[in-house]
Write a protein that holds these residues in place. Structure first.
Motif, PDB file in Angstrom:
ATOM      1  N   ALA A   1     -44.355  43.237 -33.465  1.00 39.52           N
ATOM      2  CA  ALA A   1     -44.623  41.827 -33.751  1.00 39.52           C
ATOM      3  C   ALA A   1     -43.815  41.362 -34.957  1.00 39.52           C
ATOM      4  O   ALA A   1     -43.642  42.104 -35.918  1.00 39.52           O
ATOM      5  CB  ALA A   1     -46.113  41.626 -34.012  1.00 39.52           C
ATOM      6  N   ARG A   2     -43.305  40.131 -34.868  1.00 38.46           N
ATOM      7  CA  ARG A   2     -42.565  39.569 -35.994  1.00 38.46           C
ATOM      8  C   ARG A   2     -43.516  39.350 -37.153  1.00 38.46           C
ATOM      9  O   ARG A   2     -44.694  39.076 -36.930  1.00 38.46           O
ATOM     10  CB  ARG A   2     -41.954  38.225 -35.599  1.00 38.46           C
ATOM     11  CG  ARG A   2     -40.983  38.309 -34.474  1.00 38.46           C
ATOM     12  CD  ARG A   2     -41.333  37.313 -33.375  1.00 38.46           C
ATOM     13  NE  ARG A   2     -40.675  37.649 -32.143  1.00 38.46           N
ATOM     14  CZ  ARG A   2     -41.197  38.482 -31.239  1.00 38.46           C
ATOM     15  NH1 ARG A   2     -42.364  39.059 -31.462  1.00 38.46           N
ATOM     16  NH2 ARG A   2     -40.564  38.756 -30.147  1.00 38.46           N
ATOM     17  N   PRO A   3     -42.990  39.450 -38.378  1.00 37.42           N
ATOM     18  CA  PRO A   3     -43.868  39.168 -39.522  1.00 37.42           C
ATOM     19  C   PRO A   3     -44.394  37.746 -39.450  1.00 37.42           C
ATOM     20  O   PRO A   3     -43.696  36.834 -39.001  1.00 37.42           O
ATOM     21  CB  PRO A   3     -42.940  39.359 -40.730  1.00 37.42           C
ATOM     22  CG  PRO A   3     -41.552  39.328 -40.191  1.00 37.42           C
ATOM     23  CD  PRO A   3     -41.635  39.794 -38.784  1.00 37.42           C
ATOM     24  N   GLY A   4     -45.632  37.568 -39.883  1.00 34.96           N
ATOM     25  CA  GLY A   4     -46.312  36.283 -39.753  1.00 34.96           C
ATOM     26  C   GLY A   4     -45.540  35.124 -40.369  1.00 34.96           C
ATOM     27  O   GLY A   4     -45.459  34.043 -39.790  1.00 34.96           O
ATOM     28  N   TRP A   5     -44.876  35.371 -41.514  1.00 33.35           N
ATOM     29  CA  TRP A   5     -44.196  34.269 -42.200  1.00 33.35           C
ATOM     30  C   TRP A   5     -42.919  33.831 -41.489  1.00 33.35           C
ATOM     31  O   TRP A   5     -42.307  32.847 -41.858  1.00 33.35           O
ATOM     32  CB  TRP A   5     -43.868  34.642 -43.648  1.00 33.35           C
ATOM     33  CG  TRP A   5     -43.313  36.036 -43.820  1.00 33.35           C
ATOM     34  CD1 TRP A   5     -44.031  37.152 -44.129  1.00 33.35           C
ATOM     35  CD2 TRP A   5     -41.964  36.470 -43.686  1.00 33.35           C
ATOM     36  NE1 TRP A   5     -43.227  38.252 -44.192  1.00 33.35           N
ATOM     37  CE2 TRP A   5     -41.945  37.868 -43.931  1.00 33.35           C
ATOM     38  CE3 TRP A   5     -40.758  35.828 -43.374  1.00 33.35           C
ATOM     39  CZ2 TRP A   5     -40.784  38.625 -43.869  1.00 33.35           C
ATOM     40  CZ3 TRP A   5     -39.601  36.584 -43.322  1.00 33.35           C
ATOM     41  CH2 TRP A   5     -39.619  37.967 -43.570  1.00 33.35           C
TER      42      TRP A   5
ATOM     43  N   GLU B   1     -54.677  38.645 -29.103  1.00 29.41           N
ATOM     44  CA  GLU B   1     -54.406  39.988 -29.600  1.00 29.41           C
ATOM     45  C   GLU B   1     -55.642  40.647 -30.210  1.00 29.41           C
ATOM     46  O   GLU B   1     -55.914  41.821 -30.001  1.00 29.41           O
ATOM     47  CB  GLU B   1     -53.277  39.955 -30.634  1.00 29.41           C
ATOM     48  CG  GLU B   1     -52.843  41.338 -31.093  1.00 29.41           C
ATOM     49  CD  GLU B   1     -51.341  41.407 -31.323  1.00 29.41           C
ATOM     50  OE1 GLU B   1     -50.795  40.407 -31.809  1.00 29.41           O
ATOM     51  OE2 GLU B   1     -50.751  42.456 -31.025  1.00 29.41           O
TER      52      GLU B   1
ATOM     53  N   TRP C   1     -37.491  33.421 -36.621  1.00 37.19           N
ATOM     54  CA  TRP C   1     -37.082  34.809 -36.759  1.00 37.19           C
ATOM     55  C   TRP C   1     -35.592  34.989 -36.471  1.00 37.19           C
ATOM     56  O   TRP C   1     -34.904  35.737 -37.143  1.00 37.19           O
ATOM     57  CB  TRP C   1     -37.919  35.701 -35.821  1.00 37.19           C
ATOM     58  CG  TRP C   1     -37.551  37.127 -35.956  1.00 37.19           C
ATOM     59  CD1 TRP C   1     -37.035  37.940 -35.010  1.00 37.19           C
ATOM     60  CD2 TRP C   1     -37.638  37.913 -37.143  1.00 37.19           C
ATOM     61  NE1 TRP C   1     -36.795  39.181 -35.509  1.00 37.19           N
ATOM     62  CE2 TRP C   1     -37.157  39.186 -36.835  1.00 37.19           C
ATOM     63  CE3 TRP C   1     -38.067  37.648 -38.451  1.00 37.19           C
ATOM     64  CZ2 TRP C   1     -37.096  40.208 -37.764  1.00 37.19           C
ATOM     65  CZ3 TRP C   1     -38.010  38.663 -39.384  1.00 37.19           C
ATOM     66  CH2 TRP C   1     -37.526  39.926 -39.034  1.00 37.19           C
TER      67      TRP C   1
ATOM     68  N   ASP D   1     -41.842  32.859 -29.150  1.00 34.26           N
ATOM     69  CA  ASP D   1     -40.994  32.743 -30.334  1.00 34.26           C
ATOM     70  C   ASP D   1     -40.405  31.361 -30.479  1.00 34.26           C
ATOM     71  O   ASP D   1     -40.258  30.833 -31.565  1.00 34.26           O
ATOM     72  CB  ASP D   1     -39.811  33.705 -30.162  1.00 34.26           C
ATOM     73  CG  ASP D   1     -39.907  34.853 -31.124  1.00 34.26           C
ATOM     74  OD1 ASP D   1     -40.980  34.969 -31.749  1.00 34.26           O
ATOM     75  OD2 ASP D   1     -38.946  35.604 -31.232  1.00 34.26           O
TER      76      ASP D   1
ATOM     77  N   SER E   1     -42.718  33.941 -37.833  1.00 29.28           N
ATOM     78  CA  SER E   1     -42.906  33.941 -36.385  1.00 29.28           C
ATOM     79  C   SER E   1     -42.962  32.526 -35.817  1.00 29.28           C
ATOM     80  O   SER E   1     -43.126  32.355 -34.627  1.00 29.28           O
ATOM     81  CB  SER E   1     -44.176  34.710 -36.021  1.00 29.28           C
ATOM     82  OG  SER E   1     -45.272  34.112 -36.636  1.00 29.28           O
TER      83      SER E   1
ATOM     84  N   GLY F   1     -46.256  46.024 -43.740  1.00 21.48           N
ATOM     85  CA  GLY F   1     -45.574  44.752 -43.576  1.00 21.48           C
ATOM     86  C   GLY F   1     -44.075  44.919 -43.487  1.00 21.48           C
ATOM     87  O   GLY F   1     -43.531  46.018 -43.595  1.00 21.48           O
TER      88      GLY F   1
END
Lengths: 441, 311, 394
Positions: free
Chosen positions: B142-146, A403, B162, A277, B148, B80
């Motif tokens: 998982a964090r959203p792609g936009w 993944e 995030w 992160d 992360s 999403g």
């Protein structure tokens, strides 16, 4: 021995008719024929069929791992009783039970908690009169159970426990470990890691602040230091920490080349994901000392390209490994995990030692295991060392898959199986130097 | 890293860690303040929110639980993150309404000891049901792609995107709820009810409807916390009980019934954690309990609490 | 579930009929039942019979699937729950931090045994003293607040103890691995705790059980006396109406502190016995779930009665240790492993049954809180008095 068994069986019926067990049963056995050969100790002599006790986490965060272990234990018992799997190839084993007795088993929950685990182990020893216990998914649990087993004189075959202490300062005579330890993990990681990242790096460590984490930390410091790397800092994170961002933000991005995250299981999943992160993976390489499946599952894509060690993996290509994978897959339609292979191997190792000893009498069985050389579980030539009951063996080093390439039961690619010759330590050094095994009787 | 950068980083980390506690604690606090109901099952609402968020956002492989046995794997909608941020609070809001009607309401007149016992038991039941359905394993939310990646902040340098969103979303939600309580008729009734419920009823205002709403809103906040906080840590059935204890500390530190108190308490706990991690990591976990004990003993009604609710 | 305390109820029932036949001359059954001598005698009989019934008696133990050590453990937790209930049941204070006293005593006992003396009696005294002292300190601080604040404060102190033991004090406590260095000598310098009692091993088993059982009886006697003393009256008065108690001139705070210390002392006795029982102190003995467990036990069994929490402890541990190990729930008397087999092929009701034990306990707990606030013991009493009414008594 066959005569002895008949007597035992009939005695068991008598005992059962009287509705008595435990202490009465034990005192009744004192004058039996088998007892004349070897004195009663722990749950020896056995009454009727031998019972194995499997202590696995069935609740809590590692329950999925525990279930996989239990599958392997069931498989081991089935093969011992009816043949199949490795039993067909091991000359000591007959596929007709152990010493002609059909093996029975009981299972219980450890909840990955030392207290629960000991209570479960007590029940198995006292009520179910188990002659051997096996299981565990953490070092604290394994250490707690093996200490009890030494007191009660019941044998314990560790499953997944990685701390140096299990066969170091907390070692006991009645316990044997096939799994390697933190010390050996560090040694195993050095060759492939230095080959990939070079011989001149600065590394930084975060480690879980309890015995396991501390042993990993000191082992990494030592062996990567010896390989020429220089350590910038090691920071302890207290157990129970879920959010590592404060620790991670202190890692100097400009100077650190490699970051070790010495956290186990879910803590490891959290610290690894959080490091991703923060984008630490863009500035440095990350290494986790020990992978397991719950961790890989919980960390998802964060394990991509991250070095670590595993107990065993189904991709390891040699006859015993393939045989186990296919037997397990046939029965459960699943790919076995590393701890499953350990569970299976340790059960069979115990059974084979009993066959060699010709008796369940624990001191004899222990002597059969001590110093035993073998090459039948897919980890090359091994020795179950007599001085600390630690298997000297090869260690698989893996890298996490991206993944997209992860599948059910497959999270890593094998990078290297570091051979036994590059690992290990003498009986008077490292963890073994602190080990005093205690009495046979 | 310069000293200034370090201080700001620690402050930012503390703010972000406190944010999730704030979201959970506000609901807990207004329910306790207005309804005089102690909800030990509030963590279960967070749990429900996280799993609901996980299932709406992504598709997961269940390997152990009953769902897998019944063939529901993989399971999840893969819609999403943004839909989850809207749907989950609504779902948990509805759960909250049911909880008020069937769990809390029959216990309003019972001593708070009984309320604690009931909701404590309920929390165990919810946790176990999730364990049975989804297995004890942990899932990766998982964090959203936009969101992360990382952003470059002045002074601090790189910071996970995030976590900035978490601070932002929390701030927005807090402002919304604050407005709701301070500037609407609903809020007026609630505030009046907090001071003196009997008097309000005497004035002919029926409190059961606003009470229901308070519970629903409090629950929905726990749902929001579940969605935004879920991606920070591995998701498993124990997260509900894990967040409950610190959240209660936040409530009593800030003062029962006070939204600003909950915000202050959450930030205080977050910052205490972050500072201790930087200074004396060994004491970081002990620290928040010491903080809570000191505040409770020095200022029993909490930092921003008006007066004690029940003796 | 017919474990020990059911037995007490049965025993009481038998005595009851005897007494009623000679009703005119003797004091009424209620009076007898209340008398201290009777309580102690009945407890002694029940404690003595319990391990035999649970682990070795024909039929009964076959059905119960019990074992000696679990009987010991049930008594230990029974003492803990009974002491906890002196606070919750009689003064209405709900502590979520009793793990601090249980765990504190366990560690103190363990450290004492390793460094000072391994005499079991001294070990118990050391652990108990430590717990009593910490209860006094924590009570002094926590009791300034009531209700939810008290619960949270005690919880905070308990967790503080946990994290202290985990990290800063790991040098003493052994941290995550727990304290493994427990040394245990002979009881009174004569009896090895793990050895069977000569001649009585069929009944009570080991000296360890004799020690635990003896202390359990003493604890029941002590608790009984406290509750029937003026102190007990005041405790109840505080629970009923704290303000009123204050108005009649009682120093409520002092009495609450007294109740808290007494309760913590019982927890300390139990915690020290646990160290002797397991020869090991797990870190989780400080964790808040330990406090939660004792709350569940007390409420399940029935707060507000002396024996209820002991029943609760029995039920909880039975489910935790025996039911959780059941792989398949089968119809009784089917399958080869049953004590009495009618059908050889087991009739499976639920597979993987043991994994549900936590859920089952949770559901039962909620049901008890909602439907039977007096717990299992309350049910016994209701059934008992209904039976007596049927039998023509009062």
């Amino acid at each position: 021995m066959a005569r002895g068994e008949n007597i035992d069986v009939s005695r068991r019926d008598v005992v059962k008719m009287a509705g008595a067990s435990g202490l009465v049963g034990l005192s009744g056995v004192a004058g039996s024929a088998s007892a004349q050969e070897n004195p009663p100790i722990g749950n020896f002599p056995i009454q009727g069929n031998p019972t194995f006790g499997f202590t696995v986490p069935q609740s809590g965060p590692y329950s999925s791992e525990g279930q996989d272990e239990l599958r392997a234990y069931r498989l081991a018992v089935e093969h011992l009783n009816n043949g199949g799997g490795w039993v067909d190839n091991w000359s000591d084993l007959t596929g007709n039970g152990v010493l002609g007795n059909q093996v029975e088993f009981v299972s219980g929950d450890t909840a990955t908690d030392a207290d629960t685990a000991r209570q479960t182990a007590r029940r198995m020893i006292q009520r179910d009169r188990a002659i051997m216990l096996s299981g565990g998914s953490s070092s604290a649990v394994a250490i707690a159970i093996q200490e009890l087993c030494q007191r009660e004189k019941v044998q314990y075959m560790c499953c997944l426990t990685h701390s140096n202490d299990t066969t170091g300062k907390s070692c006991v005579r009645y316990s044997f470990r096939e799994m390697f330890n933190a010390y050996m993990s560090a040694q195993a990681l050095v060759p492939p890691v230095t080959q990939e990242y070079g011989n001149d790096n600065n590394f930084y460590q975060l480690y879980a602040d309890y015995t396991w984490g501390q042993t990993v930390q000191s082992s990494m410091s030592r062996f990567f230091g010896e390989a020429g790397w220089s350590e910038l800092n090691s920071v302890a994170t207290p157990l129970g920490t879920k959010d590592f961002s404060s620790y991670l933000s202190q890692v100097p991005r400009d100077r650190t080349d490699v970051l070790f995250l010495n956290h186990y299981g879910l803590d490891g999943a959290n610290s690894l994901s959080q490091a991703r992160d923060m984008g630490l993976d863009q500035d440095m390489e990350i290494i986790v000392p020990l992978y397991n499946r719950p961790m890989a599952q919980a960390a998802g894509g964060a394990i991509e390209g991250v070095f670590g060690t595993v107990a065993w993996d189904s991709q390891i290509d040699n006859p015993p490994s393939n045989q186990f994978t296919s037997a397990f897959n046939e029965k459960y339609s699943r790919v076995p995990s590393g701890p499953a292979q350990l569970a299976y191997a340790q059960t069979l190792q115990y059974a084979a030692a009993v066959e060699r000893a010709g008796t369940f009498y624990p001191p004899e069985v222990i002597r059969q295991l001590e110093g035993y050389n073998y090459n039948n579980i897919g980890m090359g030539e091994e020795t179950m060392r007599a001085c600390d009951h630690q298997a000297q063996r090869a260690v698989p080093v893996v890298k996490g898959l991206p993944e997209g390439e992860q599948q059910q039961g497959q999270f890593f690619e094998i990078v290297n199986v570091t051979p036994r010759s590059k690992l290990g330590y003498a009986c008077d050094e490292g963890p073994a130097g602190e080990c005093e095994l205690g009495p046979y009787e | 890293m310069s000293v200034l950068a370090e201080v700001v980083t620690v402050a930012l980390n503390g703010l972000q860690q406190g944010a999730i506690y704030v979201l959970v604690a506000i609901g807990l606090s207004i329910i306790l303040g207005t309804l005089k109901f102690v909800n030990f099952a509030h963590g279960a609402l967070y749990l429900i929110g996280t799993y609901a968020g996980l299932l709406i956002t992504l598709e997961i492989n269940v390997t152990d639980g009953k769902l897998a046995d019944w063939g529901y794997t993989p399971i999840g909608l893969e819609w999403g993150f943004l839909p989850a941020l809207v749907i989950v609070p609504s779902v948990v809001f509805a759960v909250g309404l049911l909880m008020e009607r069937f769990v809390a309401r029959p216990f309003y007149d019972r001593p708070d000891t009984d309320q604690i016992l009931l909701t404590f038991g309920l929390a165990i039941v919810v946790q176990e049901v999730f364990k049975i359905l989804f297995g004890g394993q942990s899932y990766n939310f998982a964090r959203p792609g936009w969101a992360s990646g990382q952003v470059d902040l002045p002074i601090v340098g790189t910071f996970p995107e995030w976590r900035l969103y978490i601070i932002g979303i929390t701030a927005a939600v807090v402002v919304l709820v604050y407005g709701l309580i301070e500037y609407t008729d609903f809020g007026l009734v609630v505030r009046a009810g907090t001071r003196d419920a009997e008097m309000v009823e005497l004035l002919g205002i029926k409190l059961s409807r606003p009470y229901l709403m308070v519970f629903g809103v409090g629950a929905a906040l726990a749902g929001v916390a579940g969605v935004v906080g879920g991606p920070l840590y591995a998701v498993n059935p124990n997260i509900g009980t894990e967040i409950l204890v610190p959240s209660f500390l936040v409530v009593v530190i800030g003062g029962v019934g006070s939204i600003t108190g909950a915000v202050l308490g959450g930030i205080l706990i977050g910052e205490t954690l972050a500072i201790l991690v930087a200074v004396a990591p060994q004491w970081s976990q002990v620290g928040i309990y010491v903080l809570a004990a000191i505040v409770l003993l020095a200022r029993p009604q909490g930092l921003l609490g008006v007066e004690e609710v029940t003796p | 579930m017919s474990d020990e305390p059911t037995e007490t109820a049965d025993a009481a029932e038998d005595t009851g009929t005897v007494v009623e036949r000679a009703e005119r001359q003797l004091p009424s059954w209620e009076r007898v039942r209340e008398s201290e001598l009777f309580v102690v005698a009945a407890t002694t009989v029940a404690v003595a019979l319990f391990p035999w019934l649970f682990a070795r008696a024909p039929v009964v133990s076959g059905v119960l699937q019990g074992y000696q050590d679990l009987a010991t453990l049930i008594l230990i937790w029974g003492i803990f729950a009974m002491g906890f209930n002196l606070l919750l049941g009689y003064t209405g204070l709900l502590s979520f931090g009793h793990a601090a006293f249980w765990g504190g005593a366990a560690y103190a006992a363990g450290v004492f045994s390793a460094n000072v003396s391994s005499s079991p009696i001294l070990v118990i005294l050391a652990g108990t003293a430590f717990a009593a002292l910490s209860a006094w300190v924590l009570g002094f601080v926590s009791l300034r607040r009531g209700g939810i604040y008290f619960a949270i404060l005690t919880l905070a102190f308990g967790q503080m103890a946990y994290y202290m033991a985990l990290s800063p004090l790991a040098g003493i406590t052994g941290g995550e691995n727990g304290f493994t260095g427990v040394e245990l000598g002979k009881l009174f310098g004569v009896f090895e705790l793990r050895y069977p009692v000569p001649g009585l091993d069929w009944l009570v088993g080991t000296w360890k059980y004799v020690l635990v059982g003896g202390i359990a009886v003493l604890c029941v006697a002590a608790a009984n006396r406290i509750l029937h003393s003026p102190y007990g009256m005041v405790f109840r008065a505080i629970r009923e109406n704290e303000q009123r108690a204050e108005f009649v001139g009682l120093n409520v705070w002092r009495y609450k502190l007294m109740a808290f210390v007494i309760s913590g002392t019982f927890a300390g006795i139990a915690g020290s016995l646990f160290t002797i029982y397991s020869a090991y102190v797990p870190l989780s003995s400080f964790y808040w779930t330990t406090s939660g467990e004792v709350v569940i036990m007390a409420v399940l069994g029935g707060v507000g009665s002396l024996f209820g929490p002991i029943v609760g402890a029995g039920v909880y541990l039975y489910v935790e240790n025996i039911v959780s190990g059941v792989q398949q729930l089968t119809l009784p008397f089917t399958g080869p492993a049953e004590y009495l087999t009618l059908v050889e092929e087991p009739v499976v009701i639920l597979d993987g049954f043991g994994a549900y034990w936590h859920l089952i306990l949770g559901l039962v707990f909620v049901a008890v809180v909602v439907l039977f606030p007096r717990g299992i013991w309350g049910l016994f009493e209701d059934v008992g008095s209904a039976l007596r009414r049927l039998g023509g008594g009062r």
